[in-house]
Design an enzyme around this catalytic site. Sequence first.
Site, PDB file in Angstrom:
ATOM      1  N   GLY A  31    -116.874 -86.303 -43.652  1.00 51.18           N
ATOM      2  CA  GLY A  31    -116.025 -85.526 -44.556  1.00 51.18           C
ATOM      3  C   GLY A  31    -116.740 -84.359 -45.221  1.00 51.18           C
ATOM      4  CG  HIS A  34    -119.201 -77.733 -42.615  1.00 46.09           C
ATOM      5  ND1 HIS A  34    -119.439 -77.707 -41.260  1.00 46.09           N
ATOM      6  CD2 HIS A  34    -120.036 -78.682 -43.114  1.00 46.09           C
ATOM      7  CE1 HIS A  34    -120.384 -78.574 -40.954  1.00 46.09           C
ATOM      8  NE2 HIS A  34    -120.756 -79.203 -42.060  1.00 46.09           N
ATOM      9  CG  HIS A  37    -117.303 -81.303 -40.122  1.00 49.58           C
ATOM     10  ND1 HIS A  37    -117.651 -80.846 -41.378  1.00 49.58           N
ATOM     11  CD2 HIS A  37    -118.119 -82.356 -39.871  1.00 49.58           C
ATOM     12  CE1 HIS A  37    -118.626 -81.591 -41.862  1.00 49.58           C
ATOM     13  NE2 HIS A  37    -118.936 -82.507 -40.970  1.00 49.58           N
ATOM     14  CD  GLN A  61    -124.534 -92.478 -41.419  1.00 49.14           C
ATOM     15  OE1 GLN A  61    -123.687 -93.012 -40.710  1.00 49.14           O
ATOM     16  NE2 GLN A  61    -124.787 -91.189 -41.316  1.00 49.14           N
ATOM     17  CG  ASP A 150    -126.373 -84.391 -37.499  1.00 49.66           C
ATOM     18  OD1 ASP A 150    -127.012 -84.870 -38.430  1.00 49.66           O
ATOM     19  OD2 ASP A 150    -125.457 -83.564 -37.665  1.00 49.66           O
ATOM     20  CG  LEU A 184    -121.644 -73.695 -41.166  1.00 43.58           C
ATOM     21  CD1 LEU A 184    -120.238 -73.665 -40.603  1.00 43.58           C
ATOM     22  CD2 LEU A 184    -121.677 -73.009 -42.513  1.00 43.58           C
ATOM     23  CB  SER A 185    -125.426 -78.941 -43.779  1.00 41.30           C
ATOM     24  OG  SER A 185    -125.599 -80.119 -44.530  1.00 41.30           O
TER      25      SER A 185
HETATM   26  N1  LIG Z   1    -123.261 -76.810 -38.382  1.00 38.61           N
HETATM   27  C1  LIG Z   1    -122.753 -77.697 -37.523  1.00 38.61           C
HETATM   28  N2  LIG Z   1    -122.453 -77.305 -36.264  1.00 38.61           N
HETATM   29  C2  LIG Z   1    -121.963 -78.193 -35.357  1.00 38.61           C
HETATM   30  N3  LIG Z   1    -121.726 -79.482 -35.632  1.00 38.61           N
HETATM   31  C3  LIG Z   1    -121.992 -79.917 -36.875  1.00 38.61           C
HETATM   32  C4  LIG Z   1    -122.511 -79.053 -37.878  1.00 38.61           C
HETATM   33  N4  LIG Z   1    -122.675 -79.766 -39.007  1.00 38.61           N
HETATM   34  C5  LIG Z   1    -122.290 -81.020 -38.721  1.00 38.61           C
HETATM   35  N5  LIG Z   1    -121.873 -81.118 -37.452  1.00 38.61           N
HETATM   36  C6  LIG Z   1    -121.437 -82.324 -36.753  1.00 38.61           C
HETATM   37  O1  LIG Z   1    -120.326 -82.895 -37.394  1.00 38.61           O
HETATM   38  C7  LIG Z   1    -120.357 -84.310 -37.233  1.00 38.61           C
HETATM   39  C8  LIG Z   1    -120.209 -84.940 -38.576  1.00 38.61           C
HETATM   40  O2  LIG Z   1    -121.343 -84.607 -39.363  1.00 38.61           O
HETATM   41  P1  LIG Z   1    -121.429 -84.828 -40.919  1.00 38.61           P
HETATM   42  O3  LIG Z   1    -120.095 -85.233 -41.439  1.00 38.61           O
HETATM   43  O4  LIG Z   1    -122.622 -85.638 -41.248  1.00 38.61           O
HETATM   44  O5  LIG Z   1    -121.620 -83.346 -41.445  1.00 38.61           O
HETATM   45  P2  LIG Z   1    -122.872 -82.595 -41.894  1.00 38.61           P
HETATM   46  O6  LIG Z   1    -122.429 -81.292 -42.420  1.00 38.61           O
HETATM   47  O7  LIG Z   1    -123.865 -82.708 -40.800  1.00 38.61           O
HETATM   48  O8  LIG Z   1    -123.393 -83.383 -43.099  1.00 38.61           O
HETATM   49  P3  LIG Z   1    -124.871 -83.407 -43.576  1.00 38.61           P
HETATM   50  O9  LIG Z   1    -125.569 -82.204 -43.033  1.00 38.61           O
HETATM   51  O10 LIG Z   1    -124.695 -83.358 -45.033  1.00 38.61           O
HETATM   52  O11 LIG Z   1    -125.387 -84.688 -43.008  1.00 38.61           O
HETATM   53  C9  LIG Z   1    -121.691 -84.637 -36.576  1.00 38.61           C
HETATM   54  O12 LIG Z   1    -121.469 -84.816 -35.185  1.00 38.61           O
HETATM   55  C10 LIG Z   1    -122.492 -83.394 -36.844  1.00 38.61           C
HETATM   56  O13 LIG Z   1    -123.506 -83.171 -35.890  1.00 38.61           O
HETATM   57  C1  LIG Z   2    -121.615 -89.847 -36.784  1.00 42.14           C
HETATM   58  C2  LIG Z   2    -121.405 -90.181 -38.255  1.00 42.14           C
HETATM   59  C3  LIG Z   2    -119.977 -89.835 -38.659  1.00 42.14           C
HETATM   60  C4  LIG Z   2    -121.591 -91.690 -38.422  1.00 42.14           C
HETATM   61  O1  LIG Z   2    -121.414 -92.052 -39.746  1.00 42.14           O
HETATM   62  C5  LIG Z   2    -122.424 -89.441 -39.139  1.00 42.14           C
HETATM   63  O2  LIG Z   2    -123.715 -89.842 -38.892  1.00 42.14           O
HETATM   64  C6  LIG Z   2    -122.269 -87.954 -39.100  1.00 42.14           C
HETATM   65  O3  LIG Z   2    -121.384 -87.470 -39.808  1.00 42.14           O
HETATM   66  O4  LIG Z   2    -123.001 -87.270 -38.358  1.00 42.14           O
HETATM   67  N1  BAL Z   3    -125.027 -86.001 -40.189  1.00 45.11           N
HETATM   68  C1  BAL Z   3    -125.894 -87.143 -40.453  1.00 45.11           C
HETATM   69  C2  BAL Z   3    -125.384 -87.932 -41.574  1.00 45.11           C
HETATM   70  C3  BAL Z   3    -126.447 -88.303 -42.565  1.00 45.11           C
HETATM   71  O1  BAL Z   3    -127.243 -87.444 -42.954  1.00 45.11           O
HETATM   72  O2  BAL Z   3    -126.490 -89.460 -42.980  1.00 45.11           O
END
Ligand SMILES: Nc1ncnc2c1ncn2[C@@H]1O[C@H](COP(=O)(O)OP(=O)(O)OP(=O)(O)O)[C@@H](O)[C@H]1O
Ligand SMILES: CC(C)(CO)[C@@H](O)C(=O)[O-]
Ligand code: BAL
Length: 285
Positions: A31, A34, A37, A61, A150, A184-185
């Site tokens: 969730g 951005h 996602h 996790q 990731d 993006l994160s």
């Molecule tokens: N900038 C991005 N570009 C492509 N895929 C992304 C990006 N950020 C996250 N994702 C993918 O979205 C899915 C859900 O990730 P998640 O909800 O943990 O978001 P996140 O922004 O990576 O969060 P955080 O960086 O805080 O862990 C994962 O498969 C992750 O690799």
């Molecule tokens: C794959 C996932 C949804 C599992 O909780 C998480 O690690 C994430 O957001 O990348």
């Molecule tokens: N995108 C990975 C989720 C985590 O940092 O736990």
Amino acid sequence: MKRATHISELREIIALEKKRGRVIALVPTMGYLHRGHLSLVERAKKTGAFVVLSIFVNPLQFGPNEDYASYPRDLERDANLVEVAGVDVLFHPSSEEMYPRPMVTYVEVGQLDSVLCGAKRPGHFRGVATIVSKLFHIVQPDLAFFGQKDYQQYLVIRRMVSDLNLPIEICSVSIAREEDGLALSSRNVFLTLEQRLEAKILSQSLNEAEACLQAGERSARKIENQLREKISRHCQGIIDYVEVRDAGDLSEVTTIERPVLIALAVKFGSTRLIDNKVVEVDRHV
Ligand SMILES: Nc1ncnc2c1ncn2[C@@H]1O[C@H](COP(=O)(O)OP(=O)(O)OP(=O)(O)O)[C@@H](O)[C@H]1O
Ligand SMILES: CC(C)(CO)[C@@H](O)C(=O)[O-]
Ligand code: BAL
């Protein structure tokens, strides 16, 4: 767009779509969505599949001193975004729904867990593999989409699916970035203005490392040292790791002769950011 909070509701919705002959795609997320996602959703939509997006901040996790409690959450904003993006069903279960009693069964991921984020976040990938496995059993998707941001997670899931003979195609999607290159994160929201400005050094230094490799540098240690030096010089972030590893199995690399993953994690205050780049090398340079 349908919404489900209970596993039984979701199963009913999916069973109906399967009966209609639809291919099912799953986009698992935590969730606070951005554009990254949404690029996974876009890719899933392009296949013509019935798209299920899950939002679940998975306690399993997160380590005891990590940011589970403060992880950003905004379900209604997320629901609007995914509805516009064309998601067919949003699954947002509670922790009680996913973990009604203490778990005794886990998915262990062996070797892949012992390096990079796995080494720095003990138990993290066991938690990821376990929840993703649960989601796979609940949704039984034909396709599942994961971001390359990731990258280690993507390899862990790909290996889990292969080792456990799950009939699911794992699709990876390239990293969506801000204009200045920052990946993006969801956690970017926690950066102060100063940290946000400094954080662009992460992608810049990865681009420089790639250029160095393309120019003929083949020493993994030299590339790592250059990256560390550049990051330390240009920002106050604390380096968690900077490593060059084999892009296929994350094994150690000394002389770069195969595609490599250049991966890093840097802490800006309590906000830990990750980024990476996969670089293919020309063997004849
Ligand atoms: N900038 C991005 N570009 C492509 N895929 C992304 C990006 N950020 C996250 N994702 C993918 O979205 C899915 C859900 O990730 P998640 O909800 O943990 O978001 P996140 O922004 O990576 O969060 P955080 O960086 O805080 O862990 C994962 O498969 C992750 O690799
Ligand atoms: C794959 C996932 C949804 C599992 O909780 C998480 O690690 C994430 O957001 O990348
Ligand atoms: N995108 C990975 C989720 C985590 O940092 O736990």
